[in-house]
Design an enzyme around this catalytic site. Structure first.
Site, PDB file in Angstrom:
ATOM      1  N   ARG A   1      70.095  26.682  56.382  1.00  0.00           N
ATOM      2  CA  ARG A   1      71.191  26.005  55.684  1.00  0.00           C
ATOM      3  C   ARG A   1      72.313  25.718  56.670  1.00  0.00           C
ATOM      4  O   ARG A   1      72.349  26.248  57.785  1.00  0.00           O
ATOM      5  CB  ARG A   1      71.727  26.899  54.567  1.00  0.00           C
ATOM      6  CG  ARG A   1      72.225  28.236  55.068  1.00  0.00           C
ATOM      7  CD  ARG A   1      73.052  29.012  54.073  1.00  0.00           C
ATOM      8  NE  ARG A   1      73.377  30.326  54.598  1.00  0.00           N
ATOM      9  CZ  ARG A   1      74.337  30.573  55.468  1.00  0.00           C
ATOM     10  NH1 ARG A   1      75.082  29.572  55.933  1.00  0.00           N
ATOM     11  NH2 ARG A   1      74.571  31.795  55.891  1.00  0.00           N
ATOM     12  N   GLY A   2      73.262  24.913  56.245  1.00  0.00           N
ATOM     13  CA  GLY A   2      74.453  24.705  57.039  1.00  0.00           C
ATOM     14  C   GLY A   2      75.383  25.906  56.940  1.00  0.00           C
ATOM     15  O   GLY A   2      75.207  26.787  56.105  1.00  0.00           O
TER      16      GLY A   2
ATOM     17  N   ASP B   1      77.888  29.177  58.545  1.00  0.00           N
ATOM     18  CA  ASP B   1      77.875  30.318  59.455  1.00  0.00           C
ATOM     19  C   ASP B   1      77.245  31.524  58.759  1.00  0.00           C
ATOM     20  O   ASP B   1      76.198  31.406  58.130  1.00  0.00           O
ATOM     21  CB  ASP B   1      79.308  30.607  59.921  1.00  0.00           C
ATOM     22  CG  ASP B   1      79.370  31.310  61.276  1.00  0.00           C
ATOM     23  OD1 ASP B   1      78.906  32.453  61.357  1.00  0.00           O
ATOM     24  OD2 ASP B   1      79.891  30.710  62.232  1.00  0.00           O
TER      25      ASP B   1
ATOM     26  N   THR C   1      76.908  34.581  56.052  1.00  0.00           N
ATOM     27  CA  THR C   1      77.281  34.959  54.695  1.00  0.00           C
ATOM     28  C   THR C   1      76.490  36.183  54.274  1.00  0.00           C
ATOM     29  O   THR C   1      75.544  36.595  54.946  1.00  0.00           O
ATOM     30  CB  THR C   1      77.087  33.798  53.705  1.00  0.00           C
ATOM     31  OG1 THR C   1      77.802  34.085  52.502  1.00  0.00           O
ATOM     32  CG2 THR C   1      75.619  33.578  53.371  1.00  0.00           C
TER      33      THR C   1
ATOM     34  N   GLY D   1      76.463  26.507  51.253  1.00  0.00           N
ATOM     35  CA  GLY D   1      75.718  26.069  52.430  1.00  0.00           C
ATOM     36  C   GLY D   1      74.415  25.444  51.969  1.00  0.00           C
ATOM     37  O   GLY D   1      73.710  26.034  51.157  1.00  0.00           O
TER      38      GLY D   1
ATOM     39  N   GLY E   1      72.430  26.439  48.527  1.00  0.00           N
ATOM     40  CA  GLY E   1      73.426  26.123  47.511  1.00  0.00           C
ATOM     41  C   GLY E   1      74.686  26.950  47.580  1.00  0.00           C
ATOM     42  O   GLY E   1      75.305  27.068  48.639  1.00  0.00           O
TER      43      GLY E   1
ATOM     44  N   CYS F   1      81.606  33.204  56.580  1.00  0.00           N
ATOM     45  CA  CYS F   1      81.664  31.788  56.951  1.00  0.00           C
ATOM     46  C   CYS F   1      82.286  31.599  58.337  1.00  0.00           C
ATOM     47  O   CYS F   1      82.761  30.506  58.668  1.00  0.00           O
ATOM     48  CB  CYS F   1      82.431  30.968  55.913  1.00  0.00           C
ATOM     49  SG  CYS F   1      81.824  31.216  54.226  1.00  0.00           S
TER      50      CYS F   1
END
Length: 228
Positions: free
Chosen positions: A79-80, A82, A84, A148, A159, A177
């Site tokens: 995912r996009g 950083d 989490t 993300g 999501g 993040c």
């Protein structure tokens, strides 16, 4: 937005991150090939730290040994974003939505996800907002929901994670993040009797339907459970 767009709801309950990701991949392929319509997934994950495509390892603030002793996995995700953290008491929402019916606009898709979460929180009289230049949802300058996503063949996956009643102290293990932010949860603003997860899922389904379909809030009968 297209009048042809609709989605079904899949409630996985508590599921391991990797198992949930594998299911997402299968569903994304089915949606992209036209074998099924879009799916909104609800689940919770056992404690896991995930590293997005833009993650820096230094944003995990504790050693691998300590994380292992706490029973927390660290997994690279496509995912996009950083770093989490997922954990029980946090509602993870995966909108596997066919963006070919939604204007192929990824930015608008992200904003509408934020709006759906903000609408839910407003239902509970929690004043939430999105911050310009940042992805996610905030309450009193604290982050309550992180976002993300990834996109394959114009089908979105991954999501949003919404903190409901999770152990916020565990976020001290990371820089959420990749930022020096404080996380919060719905439990910080509501009495325990209002933190009914089934009702939150129902209302959030309605919020997603309002943002993406403009339809009626669905009844519980429109849910089905994963039996895998």
């Amino acid at each position: 937005m297209s009048s042809e767009f609709d989605f079904e709801v899949l409630d996985l309950g508590l599921i391991g991150y990797q198992k949930g990701f594998s299911l997402q991949q299968d569903l994304v392929n089915e949606i992209a090939s036209g074998k099924r319509k879009s799916v909104l997934i609800f689940c919770e994950h056992s404690p896991v730290i995930t590293l997005g495509r833009g993650a820096k390892k230094e944003n995990v603030l504790t050693s691998a040994e300590q994380l292992k002793s706490l029973g927390i996995e660290v997994i690279a995700a496509n995912r996009g974003g950083d770093v989490t953290l997922h954990l029980p008491g946090q509602l993870v929402v995966y909108p596997l939505f066919d963006l070919r019916y939604l204007g192929r606009d990824i930015g608008l898709f992200l904003r509408n996800m934020e709006k759906a979460v903000i609408s839910l929180l407003n239902d509970y009289r929690i004043k939430a907002t999105a911050l310009e230049g940042s992805t996610g949802v905030w309450v009193e300058q604290k982050k309550i929901a992180s976002i993300g996503i990834a996109v394959k063949n114009w089908v979105a996956y991954h999501g949003v994670s919404l903190n409901i009643s999770c152990d916020l102290d565990l976020f001290s293990l990371i820089r959420p993040c990749g930022q020096d932010i404080i996380m919060t949860s719905m439990a910080r603003f509501l009495s325990p009797d209002l933190l009914n997860i089934s009702e939150i899922k129902r209302r959030l389904t309605g919020s997603f339907r309002q943002e993406f379909v403009r339809g009626e809030i669905p009844s519980h009968k429109q849910y089905f459970n994963y039996k895998g």
